[in-house]
Motif scaffolding. Structure first.
Motif, mmCIF file in Angstrom:
data_model
loop_
_atom_site.group_PDB
_atom_site.id
_atom_site.type_symbol
_atom_site.label_atom_id
_atom_site.label_comp_id
_atom_site.label_asym_id
_atom_site.label_seq_id
_atom_site.Cartn_x
_atom_site.Cartn_y
_atom_site.Cartn_z
ATOM 1 N N PRO A 277 28.666 47.693 47.711
ATOM 2 C CA PRO A 277 27.988 48.010 48.465
ATOM 3 C C PRO A 277 29.085 49.103 49.769
ATOM 4 O O PRO A 277 29.814 48.894 50.422
ATOM 5 N N GLY A 278 28.854 50.573 49.615
ATOM 6 C CA GLY A 278 29.301 51.398 50.611
ATOM 7 C C GLY A 278 30.635 52.050 50.345
ATOM 8 O O GLY A 278 30.966 52.374 51.416
ATOM 9 N N LYS A 279 31.052 51.602 49.429
ATOM 10 C CA LYS A 279 32.328 52.044 48.954
ATOM 11 C C LYS A 279 32.475 52.659 47.133
ATOM 12 O O LYS A 279 31.386 52.260 47.069
ATOM 13 N N GLU A 280 33.655 53.213 46.898
ATOM 14 C CA GLU A 280 33.626 53.990 46.187
ATOM 15 C C GLU A 280 34.142 53.071 44.975
ATOM 16 O O GLU A 280 33.686 52.216 44.921
ATOM 17 N N ARG A 281 33.786 53.333 43.571
ATOM 18 C CA ARG A 281 34.375 52.809 42.163
ATOM 19 C C ARG A 281 35.111 52.857 42.101
ATOM 20 O O ARG A 281 35.879 53.481 42.003
ATOM 21 N N GLN A 282 34.965 51.125 41.790
ATOM 22 C CA GLN A 282 36.454 50.955 41.317
ATOM 23 C C GLN A 282 36.691 50.023 40.107
ATOM 24 O O GLN A 282 35.880 49.826 39.289
ATOM 25 N N PHE A 283 38.017 50.628 39.472
ATOM 26 C CA PHE A 283 38.271 50.319 37.980
ATOM 27 C C PHE A 283 38.025 48.083 37.901
ATOM 28 O O PHE A 283 39.001 47.650 39.077
ATOM 29 N N VAL A 284 37.916 47.834 36.618
ATOM 30 C CA VAL A 284 37.778 46.146 36.569
ATOM 31 C C VAL A 284 38.880 45.525 35.470
ATOM 32 O O VAL A 284 39.721 44.822 35.726
ATOM 33 N N ALA A 285 38.422 46.509 34.706
ATOM 34 C CA ALA A 285 39.582 45.551 33.470
ATOM 35 C C ALA A 285 38.638 47.253 32.531
ATOM 36 O O ALA A 285 37.466 47.356 32.396
ATOM 37 N N VAL A 286 39.481 47.083 31.491
ATOM 38 C CA VAL A 286 39.539 47.467 30.715
ATOM 39 C C VAL A 286 40.351 47.153 28.997
ATOM 40 O O VAL A 286 40.755 46.386 29.097
ATOM 41 N N VAL A 287 39.560 46.921 27.992
ATOM 42 C CA VAL A 287 39.788 46.598 26.245
ATOM 43 C C VAL A 287 40.220 47.767 25.286
ATOM 44 O O VAL A 287 38.987 48.476 25.556
ATOM 45 N N SER A 288 41.020 47.033 25.104
ATOM 46 C CA SER A 288 41.234 48.471 23.689
ATOM 47 C C SER A 288 40.466 47.563 22.501
ATOM 48 O O SER A 288 39.796 46.525 22.308
#
Length: 121
Positions: free
Chosen positions: A39-50
């Motif tokens: 809430p009230g913040k920028e979108r953030q990276f969490v995880a990625v999978v190939s």
């Protein structure tokens, strides 16, 4: 273009666990990622999978979250445990534009509509 639909977000108590799913309308061999927007913040990276299962996480979720994908089902998952109130956010999945994509939202396309995760203290 591939359409993405996230599901699994609910209200959960701190310390609990949850599994999010992201179903794609078609096959994609590109990496797939999870992002979140508190809430009230920028979108953030969490995880990625190939495609082959190689993973990369942001530091704040290492050891607590696990990203995986089932290529036969065109689905990517985010298993979350030891949840904290700071994990409260709308969680989005997306398809990476290239195999080299990591943490920048600009490296991803085909965003889903998001699923709300709320962690109560």
């Amino acid at each position: 273009q591939v359409q993405l639909v996230e599901s699994g977000g609910v209200l959960v108590q701190a310390g609990g666990f949850l599994r999010l799913s992201c179903a794609a309308s078609g096959r994609t061999v590109n990496p797939m990622g999870w992002f979140r927007q508190p809430p009230g913040k920028e979108r953030q990276f969490v995880a990625v999978v190939s495609w082959s299962g190689t993973t990369y996480y942001t530091d704040s979720v290492k050891g607590r979250f696990t990203i995986s994908r089932d290529n036969a089902k065109n689905t990517v998952y985010l298993q979350m445990s030891s949840l904290k109130p700071d994990d409260t956010a709308v969680y989005y999945c997306a398809v990476a534009r290239t195999w080299a994509a990591r943490t920048l939202s600009s490296e991803y396309d085909n965003w889903g509509q998001g699923t709300q995760v709320t962690v109560s203290s």
